[in-house]
Design a protein around this motif. Structure first.
Motif, PDB file in Angstrom:
ATOM      1  N   GLU A   1     -20.306  11.160  17.575  1.00  0.00           N
ATOM      2  CA  GLU A   1     -19.876  11.645  16.250  1.00  0.00           C
ATOM      3  C   GLU A   1     -18.428  11.284  15.953  1.00  0.00           C
ATOM      4  OE1 GLU A   1     -20.767  15.777  15.778  1.00  0.00           O
ATOM      5  OE2 GLU A   1     -22.926  15.445  15.975  1.00  0.00           O
ATOM      6  N   GLN A   2     -17.682  10.915  17.010  1.00  0.00           N
ATOM      7  CA  GLN A   2     -16.272  10.535  16.792  1.00  0.00           C
ATOM      8  C   GLN A   2     -16.152   9.189  16.064  1.00  0.00           C
ATOM      9  OE1 GLN A   2     -16.799  12.446  19.875  1.00  0.00           O
ATOM     10  NE2 GLN A   2     -15.936  13.924  18.453  1.00  0.00           N
ATOM     11  N   GLN A   3     -17.162   8.346  16.226  1.00  0.00           N
ATOM     12  CA  GLN A   3     -17.047   7.007  15.634  1.00  0.00           C
ATOM     13  C   GLN A   3     -17.403   6.996  14.150  1.00  0.00           C
ATOM     14  OE1 GLN A   3     -18.357   6.851  19.042  1.00  0.00           O
ATOM     15  NE2 GLN A   3     -16.236   6.312  19.400  1.00  0.00           N
ATOM     16  N   GLN A   4     -16.517   6.391  13.374  1.00  0.00           N
ATOM     17  CA  GLN A   4     -16.810   6.156  11.960  1.00  0.00           C
ATOM     18  C   GLN A   4     -17.572   4.833  11.860  1.00  0.00           C
ATOM     19  OE1 GLN A   4     -15.618   8.070   9.338  1.00  0.00           O
ATOM     20  NE2 GLN A   4     -13.910   9.209  10.242  1.00  0.00           N
ATOM     21  N   ILE A   5     -18.499   4.770  10.929  1.00  0.00           N
ATOM     22  CA  ILE A   5     -19.264   3.526  10.739  1.00  0.00           C
ATOM     23  C   ILE A   5     -18.929   2.936   9.383  1.00  0.00           C
ATOM     24  CG2 ILE A   5     -21.586   2.575  10.438  1.00  0.00           C
ATOM     25  CD1 ILE A   5     -22.479   4.850  12.393  1.00  0.00           C
ATOM     26  N   LYS A   6     -18.693   1.653   9.358  1.00  0.00           N
ATOM     27  CA  LYS A   6     -18.397   0.981   8.092  1.00  0.00           C
ATOM     28  C   LYS A   6     -19.270  -0.266   7.981  1.00  0.00           C
ATOM     29  CE  LYS A   6     -14.499  -0.622   5.332  1.00  0.00           C
ATOM     30  NZ  LYS A   6     -14.898   0.182   4.158  1.00  0.00           N
ATOM     31  N   LEU A   7     -20.089  -0.310   6.942  1.00  0.00           N
ATOM     32  CA  LEU A   7     -20.925  -1.493   6.705  1.00  0.00           C
ATOM     33  C   LEU A   7     -20.097  -2.528   5.948  1.00  0.00           C
ATOM     34  CD1 LEU A   7     -24.262   0.195   5.482  1.00  0.00           C
ATOM     35  CD2 LEU A   7     -23.617  -0.441   7.800  1.00  0.00           C
ATOM     36  N   LEU A   8     -20.174  -3.760   6.373  1.00  0.00           N
ATOM     37  CA  LEU A   8     -19.486  -4.845   5.669  1.00  0.00           C
ATOM     38  C   LEU A   8     -20.562  -5.752   5.068  1.00  0.00           C
ATOM     39  CD1 LEU A   8     -16.802  -5.719   8.362  1.00  0.00           C
ATOM     40  CD2 LEU A   8     -16.409  -4.481   6.223  1.00  0.00           C
ATOM     41  N   ASN A   9     -20.463  -5.957   3.775  1.00  0.00           N
ATOM     42  CA  ASN A   9     -21.488  -6.726   3.076  1.00  0.00           C
ATOM     43  C   ASN A   9     -21.270  -8.230   3.275  1.00  0.00           C
ATOM     44  OD1 ASN A   9     -23.191  -7.961   1.277  1.00  0.00           O
ATOM     45  ND2 ASN A   9     -22.723  -6.601  -0.430  1.00  0.00           N
ATOM     46  N   PHE A  10     -22.140  -8.841   4.103  1.00  0.00           N
ATOM     47  CA  PHE A  10     -22.099 -10.301   4.288  1.00  0.00           C
ATOM     48  C   PHE A  10     -23.277 -10.918   3.548  1.00  0.00           C
ATOM     49  CE2 PHE A  10     -19.135  -9.296   7.543  1.00  0.00           C
ATOM     50  CZ  PHE A  10     -18.395 -10.442   7.765  1.00  0.00           C
ATOM     51  N   LYS A  11     -23.230 -10.794   2.237  1.00  0.00           N
ATOM     52  CA  LYS A  11     -24.331 -11.294   1.401  1.00  0.00           C
ATOM     53  C   LYS A  11     -24.683 -12.713   1.841  1.00  0.00           C
ATOM     54  CE  LYS A  11     -23.204 -11.935  -2.914  1.00  0.00           C
ATOM     55  NZ  LYS A  11     -22.894 -11.606  -4.324  1.00  0.00           N
ATOM     56  N   MET A  12     -25.965 -12.956   2.079  1.00  0.00           N
ATOM     57  CA  MET A  12     -26.396 -14.298   2.476  1.00  0.00           C
ATOM     58  C   MET A  12     -26.331 -15.208   1.255  1.00  0.00           C
ATOM     59  SD  MET A  12     -27.822 -13.986   5.638  1.00  0.00           S
ATOM     60  CE  MET A  12     -29.535 -14.433   6.000  1.00  0.00           C
ATOM     61  N   SER A  13     -25.711 -16.359   1.431  1.00  0.00           N
ATOM     62  CA  SER A  13     -25.641 -17.293   0.309  1.00  0.00           C
ATOM     63  C   SER A  13     -25.482 -18.698   0.847  1.00  0.00           C
ATOM     64  CB  SER A  13     -24.461 -16.939  -0.581  1.00  0.00           C
ATOM     65  OG  SER A  13     -24.248 -17.980  -1.518  1.00  0.00           O
ATOM     66  N   LYS A  14     -26.069 -19.665   0.161  1.00  0.00           N
ATOM     67  CA  LYS A  14     -25.875 -21.061   0.567  1.00  0.00           C
ATOM     68  C   LYS A  14     -24.561 -21.613   0.016  1.00  0.00           C
ATOM     69  CE  LYS A  14     -30.655 -22.315   1.404  1.00  0.00           C
ATOM     70  NZ  LYS A  14     -31.840 -23.044   0.984  1.00  0.00           N
ATOM     71  N   SER A  15     -23.991 -20.905  -0.950  1.00  0.00           N
ATOM     72  CA  SER A  15     -22.728 -21.356  -1.543  1.00  0.00           C
ATOM     73  C   SER A  15     -21.571 -21.111  -0.581  1.00  0.00           C
ATOM     74  CB  SER A  15     -22.488 -20.596  -2.859  1.00  0.00           C
ATOM     75  OG  SER A  15     -21.098 -20.511  -3.116  1.00  0.00           O
ATOM     76  N   VAL A  16     -20.873 -22.191  -0.235  1.00  0.00           N
ATOM     77  CA  VAL A  16     -19.730 -22.069   0.666  1.00  0.00           C
ATOM     78  C   VAL A  16     -18.665 -21.176   0.029  1.00  0.00           C
ATOM     79  CG1 VAL A  16     -17.879 -23.360   1.824  1.00  0.00           C
ATOM     80  CG2 VAL A  16     -20.182 -24.312   1.720  1.00  0.00           C
ATOM     81  N   HIS A  17     -18.515 -21.304  -1.303  1.00  0.00           N
ATOM     82  CA  HIS A  17     -17.519 -20.501  -2.003  1.00  0.00           C
ATOM     83  C   HIS A  17     -17.827 -18.999  -1.864  1.00  0.00           C
ATOM     84  CE1 HIS A  17     -14.547 -19.335  -4.926  1.00  0.00           C
ATOM     85  NE2 HIS A  17     -15.473 -18.658  -5.590  1.00  0.00           N
TER      86      HIS A  17
END
Lengths: 235, 235
Positions: free
Chosen positions: A55-71
């Protein structure tokens, strides 16, 4: 000064493949950072560690949206790196979790580079993880390679000429990212003039784990994301 | 019916690299079987697990005398296989421990083959382990490969022509068994017409662990047993 960033390999998908060092690290950091393939998507890596974090650990989701665009890929990574930098600069230690190994075809490298460009003094520690290749061979008791055999790992299959050259030089060939590489690989293998045995590992370690040693069966189905193919020449 | 034989990868040399599954398995079996390089020699794998095994586990050293003679190698393996078979046929569960991963350039394969030739019904379970490659890159935060890069793992360096062909096809080349392969590799690299960075990992994870990123320094010293070299082309 920034707090420390850990890159933690959680292995291919089962909690039991975590190392003692990974468990200890994950239970000590302030934040567990986990990549997701988009908003409201699950994180595979988070499923692997959820039993062992406290319970001590905070969780943070990071959005790595899948995309073929390098940009778009660059934008997504920059945003994630900025979020991590923000936590580190507040003195929060962070563990970025990746399935497999953090330095073997994962996004961890890109994040470290981006954060280091803001602060070259960033403290980084990498905790290695079991790769899907090791888990796939283990689940099938298939020796990947032994003795004087050489092994090729292809993330990008270019063309028949490349495959032909690779198979002349190597006894074992592993094709990663098979959903992108299967078409050319199949064409090559179905015309190959050498004998081989093969093993498909699809979503190894996850609930939908699937293995096949039959090329026709593999070709008849859909190749899932997170699939690899091991081909061993038989002399 | 034979008891079960486990092949347990204990990772490159530190107890903290054991997986939860390896720990659980090692604490459940009747016998821990460990290879040694000769009579009265230490077992590296045993040092890794000694902290976590209990008084219930029996330990058995198997003499894998190092020899270049194929005949002696076969004799040694046959004797070890016979000893393991004897324990299994008495209903004793056995874990054969190997540094690294049991299916990645280890002797576990040969033992399984030999025991299966006596009893094809042998129950085998392989527990994957962290490879020296993963531990070496982790200790130096060096990305082995990312994105569309391809990776070659050479256990046997044959000649300049082979190395030249491999470096044309692969962005990253890992040379295993470097003490046997260094001479040809050094000759090739010191004349290479491309830029590269490199990392030597010697006895990774062990007390005498040593890393170097400098080819001249590496060439000036002695290449230890259990050394690998990672070479990454820089474009």
């Amino acid at each position: 000064m920034l707090a420390k960033l850990y890159g933690v390999g959680v292995g291919p998908g089962k909690t039991e493949f975590l190392t003692l060092k990974a468990v200890k690290t994950l239970q000590q950091v302030d934040y567990i950072l986990t990549p997701t393939a988009g908003e409201n998507k699950n994180s595979t890596a988070l499923l692997v560690v959820k039993e062992i974090i406290t319970e001590q650990q905070q969780i943070k989701l990071l959005n790595f949206k899948m995309s073929k665009s390098v940009h778009i890929q660059q934008q997504v990574r920059k945003k994630a790196a900025a979020e991590i930098y923000h936590l580190l600069s507040q003195g929060k230690s962070c563990a970025f979790i990746t399935i497999g190994d953090p330095l073997f075809y994962s996004t961890f490298n890109y994040l470290v580079e981006l954060i280091k460009s803001r602060d070259p003094e960033l403290l980084v520690e990498t905790i290695p993880g079991i790769t899907a290749i090791s888990a796939c061979t283990a689940a099938n008791n298939l020796p990947l390679a032994a003795g004087k055999e050489n092994t090729a790992i292809l993330s990008k299959v270019k063309n028949k000429k490349q495959l032909s050259a690779v198979f002349k030089l190597f006894e074992t060939v592993v094709i990663l990212k098979l959903s992108q590489n299967f078409k050319q690989t199949y064409q090559f293998l179905s015309q190959a003039e050498f004998n081989y045995q093969l093993l498909l590992g699809s979503r190894v370690g996850l609930a939908e784990e699937f293995f096949s040693q039959n090329l026709s069966e593999i070709a008849a189905g859909e190749i899932q994301y997170l699939s690899l193919l091991i081909i061993k020449k038989i002399s």
